[in-house]
Design an enzyme around this catalytic site. Structure first.
Site, PDB file in Angstrom:
ATOM      1  N   GLY A   3       6.847  26.009 -40.423  1.00 55.54           N
ATOM      2  CA  GLY A   3       8.169  26.032 -41.003  1.00 55.54           C
ATOM      3  C   GLY A   3       8.226  26.081 -42.509  1.00 55.54           C
ATOM      4  O   GLY A   3       9.299  26.103 -43.084  1.00 55.54           O
ATOM      5  N   LEU A  90      12.520  18.021 -42.286  1.00 56.64           N
ATOM      6  CA  LEU A  90      12.853  18.548 -40.966  1.00 56.64           C
ATOM      7  C   LEU A  90      11.755  19.410 -40.371  1.00 56.64           C
ATOM      8  O   LEU A  90      11.571  19.431 -39.150  1.00 56.64           O
ATOM      9  CB  LEU A  90      14.134  19.393 -41.077  1.00 56.64           C
ATOM     10  CG  LEU A  90      14.534  20.244 -39.867  1.00 56.64           C
ATOM     11  CD1 LEU A  90      14.975  19.330 -38.723  1.00 56.64           C
ATOM     12  CD2 LEU A  90      15.636  21.218 -40.240  1.00 56.64           C
ATOM     13  N   TYR A  91      11.025  20.138 -41.194  1.00 54.27           N
ATOM     14  CA  TYR A  91      10.105  21.169 -40.708  1.00 54.27           C
ATOM     15  C   TYR A  91       8.935  20.585 -39.933  1.00 54.27           C
ATOM     16  O   TYR A  91       8.492  19.475 -40.228  1.00 54.27           O
ATOM     17  CB  TYR A  91       9.567  21.972 -41.888  1.00 54.27           C
ATOM     18  CG  TYR A  91      10.590  22.780 -42.628  1.00 54.27           C
ATOM     19  CD1 TYR A  91      11.810  23.117 -42.048  1.00 54.27           C
ATOM     20  CD2 TYR A  91      10.351  23.228 -43.928  1.00 54.27           C
ATOM     21  CE1 TYR A  91      12.739  23.865 -42.742  1.00 54.27           C
ATOM     22  CE2 TYR A  91      11.281  23.970 -44.625  1.00 54.27           C
ATOM     23  CZ  TYR A  91      12.487  24.276 -44.030  1.00 54.27           C
ATOM     24  OH  TYR A  91      13.406  25.026 -44.710  1.00 54.27           O
ATOM     25  N   PRO A  92       8.433  21.353 -38.923  1.00 54.30           N
ATOM     26  CA  PRO A  92       8.661  22.761 -38.653  1.00 54.30           C
ATOM     27  C   PRO A  92       9.919  23.026 -37.829  1.00 54.30           C
ATOM     28  O   PRO A  92      10.523  22.119 -37.285  1.00 54.30           O
ATOM     29  CB  PRO A  92       7.422  23.165 -37.846  1.00 54.30           C
ATOM     30  CG  PRO A  92       7.070  21.916 -37.107  1.00 54.30           C
ATOM     31  CD  PRO A  92       7.373  20.798 -38.071  1.00 54.30           C
ATOM     32  N   GLY A 101       7.982  16.722 -39.643  1.00 55.34           N
ATOM     33  CA  GLY A 101       7.195  16.297 -40.796  1.00 55.34           C
ATOM     34  C   GLY A 101       5.816  16.912 -40.893  1.00 55.34           C
ATOM     35  O   GLY A 101       5.125  16.719 -41.903  1.00 55.34           O
TER      36      GLY A 101
END
Length: 257
Positions: A3, A90-92, A101
Site C-alpha cells: 500500500g 491504514l496501509y496496506p 501498519g
C-alpha cells in the site's frame, strides 16, 4: 511494499526491465526488482518543494509485496534518486486488522539502515470511520498523537517529515459519494482546533516537521488554516486529494482555498 505510495516520476514508464526482474507488479504475487545484475537507470527525476516547506521530494509509486521485496524495491528506488516515501497507519490496502501498519513496518526495517536526513518520510493518520474502528487512531483522543506515536515505532524513526490527516474526522461524503446528507453529521468528531493543537504539540516536540491534509474539502481547508492561525501553529503545507482526467474538482473549487 504494501500500500505504500512511492510515486516515481513519469520517466518510470520508459524504464526497461532488468533481466530476471519484474517492473510490473501485481498484488501479493509481486516480485522484487533485482538490482544484482542491472545498473541503476538514469531517470532524470524531477523534485518539487512541498508547499511552503523546505522539503524537496521526488515523485514515486507503490505495490503490495513481502518485506524482502519491499526492501529491494526501496533500495532500487533510492539508488535511482527517489527520496520521498508516503505511507499511512491504514496501509496496506485493502485494509484488514491482520495487516494494518505493515507498510510502515516494512519501511521502518529498511529505514533504520539508511541515512535518515536523505529520506523524506510522509505518513497519514486516519479520520473517523465506522468500518475501520480497529485502527488505533479511532480508539484514543486526540487520535492524531496516538497515531503518530504508533507510526514512529513502526517506522523506527524519531520524527515524521510530513504528517497528513488521511481524511476528515467529521462527516464528509468521500470516496465516490458526492451528496452531503445532513442526517449523517455526528457530534462526536474531534473538533478541528483540537486536531491542530495536537499537531502543534507534535511539531514542538520534534516528532513532526510539517503537516498537511488529504481528501479534504474547501470548507475543511479554510477551517484548518483558520484554526492554525488562531493557535499560532504552522498552516498545513500540502493537500493530497484526487486529481485526474475525470476528477478535476480542484480546478473549480479547492484552488480558491
Amino acid at each position: 511494499m504494501p500500500g505504500a505510495v512511492l510515486r516515481l516520476a513519469k520517466q518510470f514508464k520508459s524504464l526497461r526491465r532488468p533481466p530476471g526482474s519484474a517492473c510490473r507488479v501485481q498484488g501479493r504475487h509481486a516480485r522484487a526488482l533485482s538490482t544484482a545484475h542491472a545498473d541503476v537507470p538514469s531517470l532524470d527525476l524531477k523534485y518539487a518543494k512541498l508547499g511552503s516547506s523546505d522539503l524537496s521530494v521526488s515523485e514515486t509509486f507503490g505495490e503490495q509485496n513481502t518485506e524482502k521485496e519491499a526492501h529491494a524495491q526501496l533500495s532500487f528506488a533510492r539508488d535511482a534518486g527517489v527520496n520521498f516515501l508516503d505511507t499511512a497507519e491504514l496501509y496496506p490496502v485493502a485494509p484488514r486488522p491482520e495487516t494494518q501498519g505493515l507498510t510502515s513496518t516494512y519501511i521502518g526495517t529498511w529505514l533504520k539502515h539508511q541515512q535518515r536526513d536523505k529520506v523524506v518520510v510522509g505518513s497519514k493518520v486516519a479520520g473517523r470511520s465506522v468500518g475501520l474502528d480497529w485502527i488505533p487512531a479511532n480508539r484514543s483522543v486526540p487520535r492524531g498523537k496516538a497515531a503518530v506515536e504508533a507510526e514512529l515505532r513502526r517506522l523506527q524513526t524519531d520524527y515524521i517529515d510530513l504528517l497528513q490527516i488521511h481524511w476528515p474526522d467529521r462527516y464528509v461524503p468521500l470516496f465516490g459519494r458526492s451528496q452531503y446528507l445532513v442526517e449523517n453529521e455526528g457530534a462526536d468528531s474531534v473538533p478541528v482546533q483540537e486536531q491542530v493543537a495536537a499537531i502543534r504539540e507534535l511539531i514542538e516536540e520534534g516528532k513532526v516537521r510539517h503537516w498537511g491534509l488529504s481528501n479534504e474539502t474547501t470548507f475543511g481547508v479554510v477551517k484548518f488554516c483558520a484554526a492554525a492561525d488562531a493557535l499560532g501553529a504552522p498552516r498545513p503545507i500540502t493537500i493530497q486529494n484526487s486529481f485526474s482526467m475525470v476528477h478535476r474538482s480542484f480546478e473549480s473549487d479547492l484552488a480558491e482555498a
